[in-house]
Design an enzyme around this catalytic site. Sequence first.
Site, PDB file in Angstrom:
ATOM      1  N   LYS A 154       0.868  -1.192   0.000  1.00 33.80           N
ATOM      2  CA  LYS A 154       0.000   0.000   0.000  1.00 33.80           C
ATOM      3  C   LYS A 154       0.898   1.233   0.000  1.00 33.80           C
ATOM      4  CE  LYS A 154      -4.306   1.386   2.259  1.00 33.80           C
ATOM      5  NZ  LYS A 154      -5.153   1.584   1.096  1.00 33.80           N
TER       6      LYS A 154
HETATM    7  N1  PMP Z   1      -7.777  -2.245  -3.185  1.00 32.99           N
HETATM    8  C1  PMP Z   1      -7.291  -0.998  -3.077  1.00 32.99           C
HETATM    9  C2  PMP Z   1      -6.608  -0.384  -4.244  1.00 32.99           C
HETATM   10  C3  PMP Z   1      -7.452  -0.286  -1.874  1.00 32.99           C
HETATM   11  O1  PMP Z   1      -6.978   0.951  -1.752  1.00 32.99           O
HETATM   12  C4  PMP Z   1      -8.122  -0.894  -0.795  1.00 32.99           C
HETATM   13  C5  PMP Z   1      -8.305  -0.139   0.489  1.00 32.99           C
HETATM   14  N2  PMP Z   1      -7.216  -0.301   1.334  1.00 32.99           N
HETATM   15  C6  PMP Z   1      -8.591  -2.205  -0.960  1.00 32.99           C
HETATM   16  C7  PMP Z   1      -8.407  -2.833  -2.169  1.00 32.99           C
HETATM   17  C8  PMP Z   1      -9.266  -2.920   0.168  1.00 32.99           C
HETATM   18  O2  PMP Z   1      -8.331  -3.192   1.164  1.00 32.99           O
HETATM   19  P1  PMP Z   1      -8.763  -3.327   2.696  1.00 32.99           P
HETATM   20  O3  PMP Z   1      -9.879  -4.287   2.723  1.00 32.99           O
HETATM   21  O4  PMP Z   1      -7.544  -3.847   3.356  1.00 32.99           O
HETATM   22  O5  PMP Z   1      -9.163  -1.987   3.156  1.00 32.99           O
END
Ligand code: PMP
Length: 301
Positions: A154
Amino acid sequence: MNKTKKIWKNGQWIAWHKAQTHVLTHALHYGSAVFEGIRCYQGKKGTAIFKLEEHIDRFFFSAKQLGMKIPYTFYEICDATINTVKKNRCSEGYIRPLAYYGYGSMKLTPSPELPIDVIIACWPWGDYLPVKTVDVVTSPFIRIHPKSTITEAKISGHYVNSILAGLAIQNSPYHEAILLDSDGFVAEGSAENIFIVKDNKLITTPKGTILVGITRNSVIEIAKEQGVEFEERVFKKEEIYTADEAFFCGTAVEITPIRSLDNQVIASGKIGKITEIIKNQYHKMIRGEIASFDKSLTWVN
Ligand code: PMP
């Protein structure tokens, strides 16, 4: 924006309006930062942070991919996150840990002397998407390629891809965009993973082109607990048009049913049976109402 009182920065508490940084901060120019988006909820026993350790784990993983050694331990960051929520009395909201290459050298490749600054903020934040069931369009932008970067990290710079997809639908009737991969398979939304349901089976994009969401993992946990069949495989957007159900999942959007894609209404256009089960169970899971999912929560008080 809903401000809170204090932000944790490099081990100290500072007032919200004093949490500033120099204009020549490396990350501001090059996107060289990593972050997390976590939610906390008002549950049965007070305030709980959902999947705290999983998020902080991914935070450290992301930092490592960017050559960043976070100058705190995993437990120090977990503790600081808990205390940020506590100190701000943020009983229901969003938590944002961020680690970034700071002010020092403007060389593109971060020099070893460049400071690594870490902040944790939180604020009350309600629904992320403007409606409960969304109309979606396929983006003209493809999802960042796994050979161009580390898609599972991320990293702030990645989000320009999502921002472009978002800007392309501004002032349009669509609430969100889906990004395909370079082979034309569905990757994910701009900030969420996607599931479809076909013949009572849940299907989601495999790892590779996506950010592997913590909510995605929770959906899989719920599917197992509910005895819903589940498969990870690639699929094209046409499979969404003809799916029985489709929904987004993510920390911000939680479980959000998709009404249509590219103006093709999915099934009846109403929340599907399996989506409803997942949504309801998720709602209970995040508030500590299902004993078998208790380990997902860190109680703050
Ligand atoms: N894909 C992307 C590109 C994101 O930014 C997110 C949000 N973090 C998610 C998927 C979903 O991830 P999470 O369930 O860990 O929030």
